[in-house]
Enzyme design. Structure first.
Site, mmCIF file in Angstrom:
data_model
loop_
_atom_site.group_PDB
_atom_site.id
_atom_site.type_symbol
_atom_site.label_atom_id
_atom_site.label_comp_id
_atom_site.label_asym_id
_atom_site.label_seq_id
_atom_site.Cartn_x
_atom_site.Cartn_y
_atom_site.Cartn_z
ATOM 1 N N ASN A 189 -7.965 4.572 -2.644
ATOM 2 C CA ASN A 189 -7.359 3.212 -1.976
ATOM 3 C C ASN A 189 -6.514 2.417 -3.057
ATOM 4 O O ASN A 189 -6.741 2.832 -4.360
ATOM 5 C CB ASN A 189 -8.479 2.475 -1.488
ATOM 6 N N CYS A 238 0.936 -1.323 0.006
ATOM 7 C CA CYS A 238 0.114 -0.006 -0.125
ATOM 8 C C CYS A 238 0.781 1.260 -0.094
ATOM 9 O O CYS A 238 0.656 2.272 -0.636
ATOM 10 C CB CYS A 238 -0.857 -0.204 1.317
ATOM 11 N N HIS A 268 -2.036 1.293 7.077
ATOM 12 C CA HIS A 268 -2.231 1.270 5.610
ATOM 13 C C HIS A 268 -1.998 2.663 5.023
ATOM 14 O O HIS A 268 -2.256 3.858 5.523
ATOM 15 C CB HIS A 268 -3.702 0.897 5.533
#
Length: 334
Positions: free
Chosen positions: A300, A138, A276
């Site tokens: 995202n 991520c 994240h």
């Protein structure tokens, strides 16, 4: 022991060990497996369906409460449906918060009227939503997305950058590929390396590999990075004046795993325990009152089928909800 009694005991043990499934979910379960191309062995299928049904019941309960006005966001079944929350966190959440060399400190602009809403997608400096797959990369997607925006604002060209380049090549700066990393370490690698390759020349593989960087395919660079003070007001000014910003968040909750739409507010979401990396591309509000229902607009890296076509709205000005203002930064492009 009597043979018949022994057989009865064995049969009872087998019955107790076999999960009992809700047959009303059967059609949806088989459709979900087909959609997401899941093939299991017999024993694993029983285990995965049990997890899937538990997640489905949780989603249905939440959405019933959402319909009654108890929540500001809805949930839906998605590709993470057969994963426990622990599995989910281990697979996709790869931000590793730790002490590291700090960048320059963001200087908030003075005497500047900040707009009530911003969406950098409308300016053309955000690439399509990507998918990190089952790799804790991520941080690489957050860093590449932030640099993509800065390069666009400098050159007018939007070029997708290589996350795999960062996964494979930034170990010396402290990143650990699919096992996690930091956006600031990625920015530092790009500076020290003298560039970052394009996605086209160095495509994503969702796994660790040897470094294959080639300078002739480098299309972006930075000269360092800037860290933003840990306040939502400063973050708002940075988003409004700089462009998309790399941020980290607490993404450990089932409510986020199955987020669908609306303004995300999770009472248990931490502003300190971050796991994240994502890309902050704007902010705004729902309704007519700009002082209510405020949100951060976040890109995202779980694919376009998750959330709002790959995006999520997270509650803004609610005590740094989920920690978006805790570790925000961006690369410097001269």
């Amino acid at each position: 022991m009597n043979l018949l009694l022994l057989l009865a005991v064995l049969c009872l043990g087998t019955a107790l060990a076999t999960p009992k499934f809700d047959q009303t979910f059967s059609a949806e379960w088989h459709q979900w497996k087909s959609t997401h191309r899941r093939l299991y062995g017999t024993n694993e299928e029983e285990w995965r369906r049990a997890i899937w049904e538990k997640n489905m019941r949780m989603i249905q309960l939440h959405n019933g409460e959402y319909s009654n006005g108890q929540h500001g966001f809805s949930m839906e079944m998605n590709a993470f449906g057969d994963m426990t929350n622990e599995e989910f966190r281990q697979v996709v959440n790869g931000y590793r918060h730790q002490k590291h060399k700090k960048g320059r400190l963001f200087q908030e602009p003075l005497m500047l009227k900040i707009p009530k809403s911003v969406d950098w997608r409308e300016k053309g400096c955000v690439t399509p939503v990507k998918n990190q797959g089952q790799c804790g990369s991520c941080w690489a997607f957050s860093a590449s997305g932030c640099l993509e925006g800065q390069m666009f604002l400098k050159t007018g060209k939007l070029i997708s950058l290589s996350e795999q380049n960062l996964v494979d090549c930034s170990h010396a700066q402290g990143n650990q590929g699919c096992n996690g990393g930091l956006m600031d370490f990625a920015f530092q690698y790009i500076k020290e390396n003298g560039g970052l390759d394009s996605e086209e020349s160095y495509p994503y593989e969702a796994k660790d590999g040897s470094c294959k960087y080639r300078a002739e395919f480098a299309v972006a660079n930075d000269t360092g990075f800037v860290d933003i003070p840990q306040q939502e007001k400063a973050l708002m000014k940075a988003v409004a004046t700089v462009g998309p910003i790399s941020v980290a968040m607490d993404a450990s909750h089932p409510s986020l795993q199955f987020y669908s739409s609306g303004i995300y507010y999770e009472p248990n979401c931490s502003s300190k325990n971050l796991d994240h990396g994502v890309l902050l591309v704007g902010y705004g509000y729902e309704g007519t009152d700009s002082n209510k229902n405020k949100y951060w607009l976040v890109k995202n890296s779980w694919g376009s089928e998750w959330g709002m076509e790959g995006y999520i709205k997270i509650a803004k000005d609610r005590d740094n909800h989920c920690g978006l203002a805790t570790a925000a930064s961006y690369p410097v492009v001269n």
